[in-house]
Write an enzyme that holds these catalytic residues in place. Structure first.
Site, PDB file in Angstrom:
ATOM      1  N   GLY A   1       0.776  -1.224  -0.002  1.00  0.00           N
ATOM      2  CA  GLY A   1       0.161   0.138  -0.001  1.00  0.00           C
ATOM      3  C   GLY A   1       0.944   1.149   0.082  1.00  0.00           C
ATOM      4  O   GLY A   1       0.487   2.250  -0.604  1.00  0.00           O
ATOM      5  N   ASP A   2       1.992   1.072   0.715  1.00  0.00           N
ATOM      6  CA  ASP A   2       2.813   2.440   0.828  1.00  0.00           C
ATOM      7  C   ASP A   2       3.587   2.755  -0.383  1.00  0.00           C
ATOM      8  O   ASP A   2       3.758   3.793  -0.961  1.00  0.00           O
ATOM      9  CB  ASP A   2       3.775   2.155   1.726  1.00  0.00           C
ATOM     10  CG  ASP A   2       3.318   1.957   3.243  1.00  0.00           C
ATOM     11  OD1 ASP A   2       2.257   2.304   3.542  1.00  0.00           O
ATOM     12  OD2 ASP A   2       3.854   0.782   3.884  1.00  0.00           O
TER      13      ASP A   2
END
Lengths: 337, 337, 337, 337, 337, 337
Positions: E278-279
């Protein structure tokens, strides 16, 4: 905690790493397992007081077995020390289309040369609620066949539930030999595994019509077995579809009171290690029965336990009952954080 | 045992572990391989007396190459020692959608600077039944192109079967250069690999209609090649569908006597290491021809050999002929115990 | 290249990592070795054409043995395939004051059940210059004792140099048994190892006065042995001072023509793996004799070879003659760059 | 933070595990280092703003170098990208009496083919307090010799302290070549290393009487060097006693203002990895000078830094100034908890 | 290079090997990461000058964090040293149907006890073009919530783009708590992530009709959010289909100017490590915006970056912008050589 | 089998590999241990029924502790589950002159926050023959000091032998604090450890003349302690000479009935892992006393047990009584085969 007893051989397994060949590798992982020992390990993690009856050499490998069992909470009071050697085998891990290869080196092991009088069955079975043995034990020697039969008879006398897992291994004996050894035991069994091939080739049932749905064929076999051995209350098996060494589909079957109960189909991919998958399944069935779960929940629990086992290295299925139940109901693969 | 000879470069390959990047890792696995060396290794395991002709430095890496070849039964009588260095390359393993990355460091290697007179072709080819060279060797230097051509001509004179694998590598030379180097060799080839792209871009054939089935297009190319080079008796290739770096489909093609023979489609998943997959395939083709298998069995054997290679680490396909045959016929992934 | 022949058992050794216990570990390194096999490996690296005569099972472990021997240049023409199993043993590595622990699992091995008629001694010895056997082979079965005696007699007839290494192993047989088996062989030996304890306990010599210098005692034993067995031209042994499992002092002794030659004392610290150290020493002695080195250079070479072996993992001493000679003369531990 | 600049080659080092041979292993550890790069790394950990000037290929290995330098706080503004390849070398770790073996594969590297005009010395030296280069750089090409001389001259002009480490490598050039290259540089050096052998064989001083104490001989050499090159304010070296590859004694020497200062003798055992030990020492000397430590503290600091380096894997000495100071004063080996 | 600032916690993650359980293993891999730190790492590799604001203990683990950040080019000027401990967590890797298990041990960490006055926001934000914070930071303490709000307000004043990633973690706080903490921040956000569940459970939007296509529902939510918080110019999220812990499908969504842009669907199999996926996605979005890519290219780039991250171990996505672009356009899994 | 009880904290230890630094490594080995837990493990292997009283979190790490204890035969009936976290610490292994470095992360652990009423001392001590606690437990909280005192008092009442190990840790508390906590406990102790520094700095005895032999000083301290606390029947300690982190000398001291008994001096080199060495020693002392060995044999046994511990990784000394006795009498380092 209910006392449960399993009796069988435990071996040292050497495994190659994925993608390496036994004849070329210098690194092997070592772990300890065997059909009945694995069932004891699972039963212990499922909350029972499991005893494993066997014999191992009085050397560091025997001590390693003891350590392995204790670390999994299995009682080693009836683990004899002595004899020549610990049976071993080598597993070259399979990958994709390439199958795993097993090289046995188990002859002359301490357990295979056990004589029945070394085991005090009265003491072993005292207070027990369950006795479990598999066909592998019968295959190892006439003396072990005799011991298994004695144990089943004595258990029946004492009102202890008896469980028998066919576990046919073509590398150990012929179907003819297996058939002759297993049949005398079945009248004393309350629970037994039995696959389609077992029904036809070991119990001699007529082959059902291949055109019938698989579950109908199975149900028909099970009904006939129940007629032959009316004491058997539970018959269990799995449908395993081998897509590749890395990908299998697995569905559990449990027959009781004339009904066949089936679990959902687990798609197991990737398979980390399938050794012990059947033992985890058997332990799940036995736990369902011991703990009074419904047949439907039992077969769901047992199949989930087996699927979980495929995702970890080693024979040993160190999941608790809660973990298996959670796995059986959760969305597959979803991380919680 | 038939004497077979391959000639080419062997390198040290450094590979990262799955899921690690070359620029971040401190651990590399080292193994030795090269197109023609890998073919020799396979041919040796398939029961032939394989000789590998090359040149490596006289240092521990050169000795490692020797050890590698010997451990696989390859004869090292014609492995020269000397020169500057062993060619190396780095392979960052691919995973799923992410491709493997190759970083070559092969310039100035002992083999790339070999001069033709260092090799006594008469001795090397004496008693041989087969000579195999790949396009990579031609790409390395004009001297090696000359050597390869000399070798093919001499082999033809002596009645030795000659085999050429296109093995086009875009990082080594342009299509134009490759085309000019390969064409003079083909009149002396009995067996050659040739993919669709090779046919169009290296041999200059007109592109077949994309609407045609793939096998029809291929057959058409092969017929034309046969007209151009009537001495070529066998043309082979694979259809590889790259679903991802981890999952490929592979089908083998063998053209002989005007007919195209195809293997079944192998679904290879997971791919442990695809380097050397083409060499295993070529060695399978050559073994089928040397051992007089039918074209249908040859292509089935060769494709099975290649599929097997994908399931093990390293360039080296250390499966015996029996193991490949068993794999080609067994149910995929089924454990035997 | 001179043909040299060794005959004996080769086993799979499982070793723990330093600082780990066999009963607690899940990781074992696997390597292949045995006294006579290790001598063959060294002789091959020292430039001889070494043949190893033995029997291993026809399974992946047997193939691993073959691969191991070939990678070290040992000829496997007389390596039979068949029988039950490959002997194995477990080595828990020693550290400092804590000794290594050996757990044997070698009973019923293919080699131990070899019968003499399986070996065609005429073919095996044809063209050989040396035959080497150790006491371990005699310990394994009466049939092997018979085979060894036959081989020594036939070698003598053919004018082949014979070498016998006592290699007494208390876990395999008693001194009484060893003594009875070894004595009949010695009249046919040209070269033999013999330590102080061997002289007293296996050959029954009177114990020399402990007050005498060690080398004087040894010389006295050797003179007596030479009187008993006048055909023996070389007797060799080491003085090993075990400071700890990690630190040993090692000095080599070679007796010939009535004189005792001694190497310098090597201080070996740390010891990486001492298994095979004696075999490397024996191979060094044999190479000195085969290559016509002086006795002084021979014992220096052999002891250096043994010291080198202690610095690498595995039984196998893959150093060339040049490397050993360089090591024997260089300043210890000095890096060259 | 003071800007310090080093210029030189950085390579990829492949190391075997202890007790393994390069020609037999499949596992190598990879790390990045080179004399001047290692000095920059240490200077960065000692609290300076270190810049490393070099050239590496624009590929994953070049990026790995960048990552390595950055992780140690070294500025990479003057690290050029381009050229053919990263130099590599192989280190077979030594053990006990067995020396480490270095196999270089550094020819044709990007740095060795750097031309002086690629480096903007004005920019590189702008604001710097120190410039450090070693003899290895001079050995690599005439162009690099020219570049080094230009850099030293320009640094002198700008009042930047210059440091030169002899670092003679017999595998790179002859003493004659080294002597001719080094002498023109020394008039521009403020600090230089110089061992006894360097003084005699590279600077051509008469050999001092071996009967004199070692420190007296050294002092005499240093006085003569100071007469020849009066600008040199600091001369440093170590006395290293190689007991074995595993055990060394190390004492540091620093000469300034006509006095020789010596550290205590460190007994380094076991040696984990001695590569970079000299660079850690040089960085310690430079830090003592940059930070204005007394000569006595400087040599104690530098030798402690070098001793520490020997206890860790890799070229890189990632200890802070505080850690080195604490180590230099603490009781050796005492655990704090 | 544009200055970008992220603020948050960085932790030490311990991971088991695939197929091993945390309660049974003795080997853990250690790596450093945290939502905002991972974004900084990616932004640095994408060519920005990334600063990470946080606090870690002044011990070897704090130094390891610093090293990790520097090796990835992240500036550590605003990384405070002090406090009690580095937060840690344990990840038992998931396989197939079995999910990964996270065991947090992050309480009392240095960062969680940071007080707002320790950070000089004026200095931190000086010259920055972007500030990024995630919901995890808000969850750790009231003080951090206050700090985040102050930072967003100040950034707004200075005209710095602000980005907020919801990153809801059920193990850290309730939806109610999260909702109350996040809402005050959103008026100051220019960019924010928001999934369907976030929209409903954290922002309190009415659930859209499940019968609608997923993208229509999402678009509707985004429009409403835009009405509530008109300053938000970009809203992003992914559709992740969890087929198993080993196999996911991933599609990226980016909403801007009233339009929803979607990437192609990546089939990620096998997943090597999904932590940080997600990052990597968020960093891809931010890079697209910072670099002025079109919305369509931005979402394609960000989703490709996230897919790549899943194929490597560790939190850190060390791919350059060029590598991601190449990956986004190439045929998946195709090797180039 | 005698019931013995120990009470204290057990932690997860992370260790670096030899030659690696905590701040740079990505690989840590994990093992479980703590002073009193280690004593329980040893006592179990020495043939006693050992119970360990403690509290661990109800998460996978707590389960790992349970598994660790069970695998070593320790009873876990009194191992509570709950609280926040398992204490951890990091050990950067020392090498040669470089000391090991400990980084604690043990605050807020489940055990450190245990309140006395959670433990039913009556049940815990029922039937026990021995209770053992160390000073570390006292250092963790006032509540644990209270619990320890209660336990010692109750044990005294019940006639259970009590043992106290000073185990002073400077990183946990000051000498002043330790002194105040320990003194109230000693009147209830039957056995206690006490080194020279403990006697002076914790018990406040006047320093003996440094000119006296070490054993005389110790004897004098012990006589005074015996006057102060007449109930103490055994006082024990070791003389440890730290030559380096890799090489120690160790001698055991046991004082009873007014006499000081000393073991031989063990030279421990190399040290594999010294953590737990003191606990193995204490367990050896306790076993000697429990089993009625003479004081001379007890101190020999205990010191041998401690020396053995130093040769294996981990806190856990899994040697049996027989193995320790054999080690105490055998020639050090001699292999048996």
């Amino acid at each position: 905690m209910k006392k449960v007893v399993t009796l069988g051989e435990i071996m040292l397994r050497f495994s190659t790493l994925e993608g390496e060949r036994l004849s070329e590798t210098g690194h092997l992982t070592a772990n300890y397992g065997g059909a009945e020992a694995n069932v004891a390990v699972s039963l212990s993690h499922f909350g029972h007081e499991a005893y494993f009856v066997s014999k191992v050499p009085d050397n560091p490998l025997g001590r390693a077995v003891e350590r392995h069992l204790k670390s999994n909470g299995v009682q080693t009071d009836y683990l004899l020390k002595g004899g020549n050697r610990l049976g071993t085998y080598y597993l070259e891990a399979g990958v994709g289309e390439r199958s795993a290869q097993v090289t046995y080196d188990r002859a002359y092991s301490s357990f295979s040369q056990l004589s029945p009088e070394e085991i005090d069955l009265d003491e072993v079975l005292d207070g027990a609620e369950l006795l479990h043995i598999s066909g592998i034990t019968l295959a190892l020697s006439p003396a072990l066949r005799e011991l298994a039969l004695l144990a089943f008879k004595k258990a029946k006398e004492k009102g202890i539930t008896t469980s028998f897992d066919f576990n046919y291994r073509a590398k150990l004996w012929t179907q003819q030999e297996a058939s002759e050894a297993i049949k005398p035991l079945l009248p004393y069994a309350d629970i037994c595994s039995c696959g389609e091939l077992d029904a036809v080739y070991l119990l001699g049932l007529d082959k059902e019509d291949e055109a019938l749905p698989r579950e109908d064929r199975l149900k028909s076999y099970y009904k006939k077995i129940n007629e032959m051995y009316p004491d058997i209350q539970y018959i269990f098996s799995t449908f395993r579809t081998v897509l590749s060494a890395t990908s299998n589909k697995l569905q559990g079957n449990l027959f009781t009171d004339g009904e066949l109960y089936q679990s959902k189909v687990h798609h197991i991919e990737p398979i980390v290690d399938r050794v012990g998958g059947g033992d985890a399944f058997a332990a799940g069935i036995l736990t369902g029965i011991l703990d009074g779960l419904s047949a439907a929940r039992t077969i769901s629990f047992a199949t989930a336990a087996s699927a979980l086992k495929h995702t970890i290295h080693g024979d040993c299925n160190a999941f608790s009952k809660e973990e298996v139940l959670q796995f059986a109901t959760n969305e597959p693969g979803k991380i919680v954080r």
